[in-house]
Design an enzyme around this catalytic site. Structure first.
Site, PDB file in Angstrom:
ATOM      1  N   HIS A 101      44.623  26.780  36.286  1.00  0.00           N
ATOM      2  CA  HIS A 101      45.574  27.702  35.658  1.00  0.00           C
ATOM      3  C   HIS A 101      46.991  27.520  36.209  1.00  0.00           C
ATOM      4  O   HIS A 101      47.971  27.741  35.499  1.00  0.00           O
ATOM      5  CB  HIS A 101      45.130  29.152  35.857  1.00  0.00           C
ATOM      6  CG  HIS A 101      43.866  29.497  35.092  1.00  0.00           C
ATOM      7  ND1 HIS A 101      43.132  30.623  35.317  1.00  0.00           N
ATOM      8  CD2 HIS A 101      43.220  28.832  34.095  1.00  0.00           C
ATOM      9  CE1 HIS A 101      42.083  30.658  34.509  1.00  0.00           C
ATOM     10  NE2 HIS A 101      42.117  29.577  33.753  1.00  0.00           N
TER      11      HIS A 101
ATOM     12  N   ASP B  17      37.604  27.391  31.507  1.00  0.00           N
ATOM     13  CA  ASP B  17      37.421  28.817  31.165  1.00  0.00           C
ATOM     14  C   ASP B  17      36.182  29.029  30.300  1.00  0.00           C
ATOM     15  O   ASP B  17      35.450  30.005  30.473  1.00  0.00           O
ATOM     16  CB  ASP B  17      38.631  29.356  30.381  1.00  0.00           C
ATOM     17  CG  ASP B  17      39.863  29.528  31.263  1.00  0.00           C
ATOM     18  OD1 ASP B  17      39.809  29.124  32.442  1.00  0.00           O
ATOM     19  OD2 ASP B  17      40.876  30.053  30.762  1.00  0.00           O
TER      20      ASP B  17
ATOM     21  N   ASN C 295      23.880  10.423  45.122  1.00  0.00           N
ATOM     22  CA  ASN C 295      24.699  10.346  43.907  1.00  0.00           C
ATOM     23  C   ASN C 295      25.330   8.962  43.882  1.00  0.00           C
ATOM     24  O   ASN C 295      25.977   8.559  44.844  1.00  0.00           O
ATOM     25  CB  ASN C 295      25.811  11.397  43.924  1.00  0.00           C
ATOM     26  CG  ASN C 295      25.284  12.828  43.781  1.00  0.00           C
ATOM     27  OD1 ASN C 295      24.082  13.061  43.745  1.00  0.00           O
ATOM     28  ND2 ASN C 295      26.185  13.774  43.710  1.00  0.00           N
TER      29      ASN C 295
ATOM     30  N   ASN D 255      27.413  19.698  47.330  1.00  0.00           N
ATOM     31  CA  ASN D 255      27.553  18.475  46.566  1.00  0.00           C
ATOM     32  C   ASN D 255      28.708  17.636  47.106  1.00  0.00           C
ATOM     33  O   ASN D 255      29.850  18.104  47.155  1.00  0.00           O
ATOM     34  CB  ASN D 255      27.814  18.789  45.085  1.00  0.00           C
ATOM     35  CG  ASN D 255      27.784  17.536  44.232  1.00  0.00           C
ATOM     36  OD1 ASN D 255      26.747  16.884  44.118  1.00  0.00           O
ATOM     37  ND2 ASN D 255      28.924  17.165  43.680  1.00  0.00           N
ATOM     38  N   GLU D 256      28.421  16.408  47.513  1.00  0.00           N
ATOM     39  CA  GLU D 256      29.420  15.384  47.826  1.00  0.00           C
ATOM     40  C   GLU D 256      30.581  15.835  48.707  1.00  0.00           C
ATOM     41  O   GLU D 256      31.726  15.938  48.234  1.00  0.00           O
ATOM     42  CB  GLU D 256      29.991  14.815  46.508  1.00  0.00           C
ATOM     43  CG  GLU D 256      28.955  14.196  45.606  1.00  0.00           C
ATOM     44  CD  GLU D 256      29.576  13.501  44.383  1.00  0.00           C
ATOM     45  OE1 GLU D 256      30.780  13.668  44.134  1.00  0.00           O
ATOM     46  OE2 GLU D 256      28.848  12.766  43.703  1.00  0.00           O
TER      47      GLU D 256
ATOM     48  N   GLN E 197      31.843  23.120  35.844  1.00  0.00           N
ATOM     49  CA  GLN E 197      32.033  22.076  34.832  1.00  0.00           C
ATOM     50  C   GLN E 197      31.393  22.412  33.490  1.00  0.00           C
ATOM     51  O   GLN E 197      31.761  21.822  32.479  1.00  0.00           O
ATOM     52  CB  GLN E 197      31.486  20.742  35.347  1.00  0.00           C
ATOM     53  CG  GLN E 197      32.258  20.216  36.547  1.00  0.00           C
ATOM     54  CD  GLN E 197      31.657  18.935  37.082  1.00  0.00           C
ATOM     55  OE1 GLN E 197      30.803  18.973  37.957  1.00  0.00           O
ATOM     56  NE2 GLN E 197      32.084  17.807  36.559  1.00  0.00           N
TER      57      GLN E 197
ATOM     58  N   ARG F 291      18.797  19.979  37.144  1.00  0.00           N
ATOM     59  CA  ARG F 291      19.637  20.279  38.308  1.00  0.00           C
ATOM     60  C   ARG F 291      20.849  21.079  37.840  1.00  0.00           C
ATOM     61  O   ARG F 291      21.548  20.662  36.914  1.00  0.00           O
ATOM     62  CB  ARG F 291      20.082  18.964  38.978  1.00  0.00           C
ATOM     63  CG  ARG F 291      20.995  19.189  40.161  1.00  0.00           C
ATOM     64  CD  ARG F 291      21.432  17.911  40.899  1.00  0.00           C
ATOM     65  NE  ARG F 291      22.479  18.296  41.827  1.00  0.00           N
ATOM     66  CZ  ARG F 291      23.614  17.630  42.037  1.00  0.00           C
ATOM     67  NH1 ARG F 291      23.834  16.475  41.442  1.00  0.00           N
ATOM     68  NH2 ARG F 291      24.519  18.108  42.867  1.00  0.00           N
TER      69      ARG F 291
ATOM     70  N   TYR G 267      27.328   5.806  41.383  1.00  0.00           N
ATOM     71  CA  TYR G 267      27.954   5.412  40.117  1.00  0.00           C
ATOM     72  C   TYR G 267      28.357   3.944  40.066  1.00  0.00           C
ATOM     73  O   TYR G 267      28.078   3.255  39.107  1.00  0.00           O
ATOM     74  CB  TYR G 267      29.187   6.302  39.841  1.00  0.00           C
ATOM     75  CG  TYR G 267      28.802   7.728  39.533  1.00  0.00           C
ATOM     76  CD1 TYR G 267      28.469   8.112  38.242  1.00  0.00           C
ATOM     77  CD2 TYR G 267      28.722   8.685  40.540  1.00  0.00           C
ATOM     78  CE1 TYR G 267      28.075   9.412  37.947  1.00  0.00           C
ATOM     79  CE2 TYR G 267      28.328   9.993  40.257  1.00  0.00           C
ATOM     80  CZ  TYR G 267      27.999  10.346  38.954  1.00  0.00           C
ATOM     81  OH  TYR G 267      27.599  11.624  38.679  1.00  0.00           O
TER      82      TYR G 267
ATOM     83  N   HIS H 276      28.726  23.517  44.511  1.00  0.00           N
ATOM     84  CA  HIS H 276      29.248  22.294  43.899  1.00  0.00           C
ATOM     85  C   HIS H 276      30.780  22.440  43.796  1.00  0.00           C
ATOM     86  O   HIS H 276      31.332  22.630  42.708  1.00  0.00           O
ATOM     87  CB  HIS H 276      28.604  22.120  42.523  1.00  0.00           C
ATOM     88  CG  HIS H 276      28.691  20.742  41.941  1.00  0.00           C
ATOM     89  ND1 HIS H 276      27.592  19.964  41.673  1.00  0.00           N
ATOM     90  CD2 HIS H 276      29.750  20.000  41.549  1.00  0.00           C
ATOM     91  CE1 HIS H 276      27.962  18.814  41.134  1.00  0.00           C
ATOM     92  NE2 HIS H 276      29.276  18.800  41.055  1.00  0.00           N
TER      93      HIS H 276
ATOM     94  N   GLU I 248      22.331  12.003  41.070  1.00  0.00           N
ATOM     95  CA  GLU I 248      23.316  11.769  40.004  1.00  0.00           C
ATOM     96  C   GLU I 248      23.447  10.281  39.759  1.00  0.00           C
ATOM     97  O   GLU I 248      23.480   9.487  40.700  1.00  0.00           O
ATOM     98  CB  GLU I 248      24.729  12.277  40.370  1.00  0.00           C
ATOM     99  CG  GLU I 248      24.899  13.760  40.299  1.00  0.00           C
ATOM    100  CD  GLU I 248      26.333  14.219  40.589  1.00  0.00           C
ATOM    101  OE1 GLU I 248      27.274  13.420  40.407  1.00  0.00           O
ATOM    102  OE2 GLU I 248      26.482  15.371  41.012  1.00  0.00           O
TER     103      GLU I 248
HETATM  104  C1  NAG Z   1      38.826  36.515  29.754  1.00  0.00           C
HETATM  105  O1  NAG Z   1      39.657  35.410  29.533  1.00  0.00           O
HETATM  106  C2  NAG Z   1      39.942  35.182  28.163  1.00  0.00           C
HETATM  107  C3  NAG Z   1      40.735  33.905  28.100  1.00  0.00           C
HETATM  108  O2  NAG Z   1      39.951  32.845  28.527  1.00  0.00           O
HETATM  109  C4  NAG Z   1      40.670  36.370  27.575  1.00  0.00           C
HETATM  110  O3  NAG Z   1      40.879  36.143  26.192  1.00  0.00           O
HETATM  111  C5  NAG Z   1      39.817  37.616  27.782  1.00  0.00           C
HETATM  112  O4  NAG Z   1      40.531  38.743  27.339  1.00  0.00           O
HETATM  113  C6  NAG Z   1      39.459  37.793  29.239  1.00  0.00           C
HETATM  114  N1  NAG Z   1      38.501  38.876  29.381  1.00  0.00           N
HETATM  115  C7  NAG Z   1      38.631  39.804  30.303  1.00  0.00           C
HETATM  116  C8  NAG Z   1      37.540  40.815  30.361  1.00  0.00           C
HETATM  117  O5  NAG Z   1      39.586  39.855  31.072  1.00  0.00           O
END
Ligand code: NAG
Ligand code: NAG
Ligand code: NAG
Ligand code: NAG
Ligand code: NAG
Ligand code: NAG
Length: 506
Positions: free
Chosen positions: A61, A74, A327, A188-189, A41, A99, A329, A144, A394
């Site tokens: 993805h 990412d 945890n 976690n949970e 996260q 944590r 909420y 997690h 949490e």
């Molecule tokens: C890692 O991912 C990013 C996109 O999030 C990309 O631009 C980058 O080239 C990637 N790096 C490698 C080492 O693959």
């Protein structure tokens, strides 16, 4: 439970003689405060340091439409690169501990132990060293939700061999980090993690029917947790002397005029009890076993869809928590489904939920501010599990990202007042409180649309700059005085605190 607890940190239990007036604003001596984050996260760097692909990389993805804003983690908060800044903020606000979770796929990129990624190990050692340098206690979540995708390809938590694969990973965590970490949680949970084996609101998003995948996942996670606990006990506890538990998400119940205490207990057992009962009492709660068997039969199954533990597993799992990691909420009003009187079974629990329209709304439709339910839950845990030591691991409130986050402050204040009453009036043994979350972050199916942070993160800027919200300044004052502050009153002083803070930390 087998060892003397709380040797670390000199966390003390204070007992109060009853008095007419409870001071519901002052925290007990020794009470500690922390902030929480988790690897996927917040950390980003999804393809750096030779990290392997994990279940959330794959899910986000391949199914962007599963996520409200079609986002992924990412980069997230880029905490992989900015952890020093995060820890510095934590220190400046005055928190006692931090944590965070370790990314399984960054330690074991290929899922198995034939390749242990030294760069990944070094990263978390650097974090822990930086925390210690700043006198902040690390609280480490071993896992997690984010297991390596290769393990998911082999069935994930519906495959019982995950128990062994997890245990192998946990042993590496104890070996590498245990000398510097005194508080662990294994998982976690489980109940939230396992939702991904019945619906598509979180990874892996497998639509397995009738809770079969869900129960199997919880079953295997409990075995994995217990195995890791025993590994710690047998191989590491003597030299490392830490404490270990599992994060249990529990919702609270509030009674209405119908005063349906039986429904309230059933609702508790079907969520909190799925993890609490096996660990504190032994096996699944009787009402869960009874009802799942009943509804399974009604559906035409020849045996219960709830897997059965052998007597050996029941005793192996029982007692595997040195403290209750809670945890929490929100809460609901619950009723027994009236259709069941006519022989119609629509759910395993037979419980229907209602939320009052007067309860304060957050940016998540089911997450209402219900401080009363939090107090009820703390007392229920005390009564149900023989007053265990509780760390709140949490608690937090999602809004729409306002810097002037008065709704969040109101939430904290009302919940913490309930906590103090539970400790001082009702003798609940609660030793710490953790905010979810230090930072706005990626919230699974909600993406970045439901910010929980006391620090705002600008996800539109490549530098992901952090800006403390009003609640962060409010917390600074609460921790400094060890006392709850009024929302409007503190707001006056906040302007001062903020400017002093800014001039000190430019
Ligand atoms: C890692 O991912 C990013 C996109 O999030 C990309 O631009 C980058 O080239 C990637 N790096 C490698 C080492 O693959
Ligand atoms: C998620 O599952 C529901 C059915 O439970 C379905 O209606 C919905 O289209 C699914 N969403 C995605 C993004 O696949
Ligand atoms: C609600 O139920 C509890 C437990 O059965 C009982 O002690 C209490 O008196 C009831 N309260 C009301 C208002 O009926
Ligand atoms: C919460 O939202 C619901 C529906 O949008 C609304 O009816 C209710 O009045 C709101 N509650 C509060 C306390 O604002
Ligand atoms: C990022 O930019 C979008 C589009 O301009 C905007 O709607 C959103 O509020 C911005 N988010 C943040 C965190 O600044
Ligand atoms: C609280 O203080 C902030 C400045 O820190 C100010 O912008 C805001 O209007 C104040 N809110 C109230 C309710 O006084």
């Amino acid at each position: 439970m087998k060892h003397t607890l709380v040797l670390v940190l000199s966390w003390t239990i204070i007992s109060y003689t009853s008095c007419d007036e409870i001071d519901s604003l002052t925290f007990p001596d020794g009470f500690l405060f922390g902030v929480a984050t988790s690897s996927y996260q917040t950390e980003g760097a999804w393809n750096e340091s030779d990290k392997g692909i994990n279940m959330f990389d794959s899910w986000s993805h391949t199914c962007p439409e599963c996520i409200r804003d079609r986002s992924h983690g990412d980069i997230a908060c880029d905490s992989y690169h900015k952890y020093k800044e995060d820890i510095t903020l934590t220190k400046q606000f005055g928190f006692n501990y931090y944590r965070f979770s370790i990314s399984w796929a960054r330690i074991l990129p290929a899922g198995f132990t034939h390749y242990v990624n030294e760069e990944g190990i070094q990263h978390y050692k650097d974090i822990i060293k930086y925390l210690r340098k700043n006198s902040i206690e690390p609280m480490v979540t071993i896992y997690h939700y984010d297991h390596p995708q290769i393990l998911e390809d082999m069935g994930g938590w519906t495959n019982e061999l995950m128990v062994e694969w997890y245990a192998d990973y946990a042993r590496i965590i104890f070996q590498e980090f245990g000398p510097m970490v005194k508080i662990f949680t294994t998982v976690n949970e489980p109940q939230e993690m396992c939702a991904g084996y019945k619906d598509n609101g979180t990874a892996p998003g497998k639509l397995l029917p009738h809770n079969i995948g869900y129960y199997l996942c919880i079953h295997n996670l409990l075995k994995a947790h217990a195995t890791a606990y025993h590994i710690y006990d047998e191989e590491f506890r003597a030299s490392q002397n830490g404490i270990i538990s599992i994060n249990n998400p529990c919702s609270g119940q509030v009674l209405d005029d119908s005063n349906d205490t039986i429904a309230a207990d059933t609702a508790f057992q079907f969520y909190c009890g799925m993890v609490g009962h096996p660990i504190y009492i032994g096996d699944y709660p009787p009402i869960v076993k009874k009802r799942v068997a009943l509804v399974s039969k009604y559906q035409g199954y020849h045996k219960s869809r709830l897997p059965r533990f052998s007597p050996e597993w029941i005793s192996y799992i029982k007692g595997t928590a040195d403290y209750f990691a809670l945890n929490q909420y929100t809460s609901e009003i619950v009723h027994s489904d009236p259709d069941e009187a006519r022989g119609i079974y629509k759910s395993d629990s037979g419980i229907t939920h209602v939320r009052k329209s007067t309860w304060h709304n957050s940016s998540i439709y089911w997450l209402k501010s219900v401080p009363e339910g939090f107090g009820n839950l703390l007392r229920k845990i005390k009564d149900e599990y023989n007053n265990p030591i509780v760390y709140i691991t949490e608690n937090g409130f999602p809004d729409h990202g306002e810097l002037n986050d008065l709704d969040r402050i109101n939430y904290f204040r009302s919940y913490l007042e309930e906590l103090i009453i539970a400790v001082k009036r009702d003798d609940c043994r609660i030793l710490s409180y953790t905010i979810w979350s230090l930072l706005d972050n990626w919230e699974f199916g909600y993406g970045y649309t439901t910010p929980f942070g006391i620090v705002k993160v600008n996800f539109n800027s490549t530098s992901r700059e952090r800006t403390p919200k009003l609640s962060a300044y409010w917390w600074t004052e609460v921790i400094r005085t060890h006392r709850l502050q009024d929302v409007p009153k503190i707001n006056d002083t906040l302007a001062k605190i903020e400017s002093v803070w800014k001039s000190n930390h430019r």
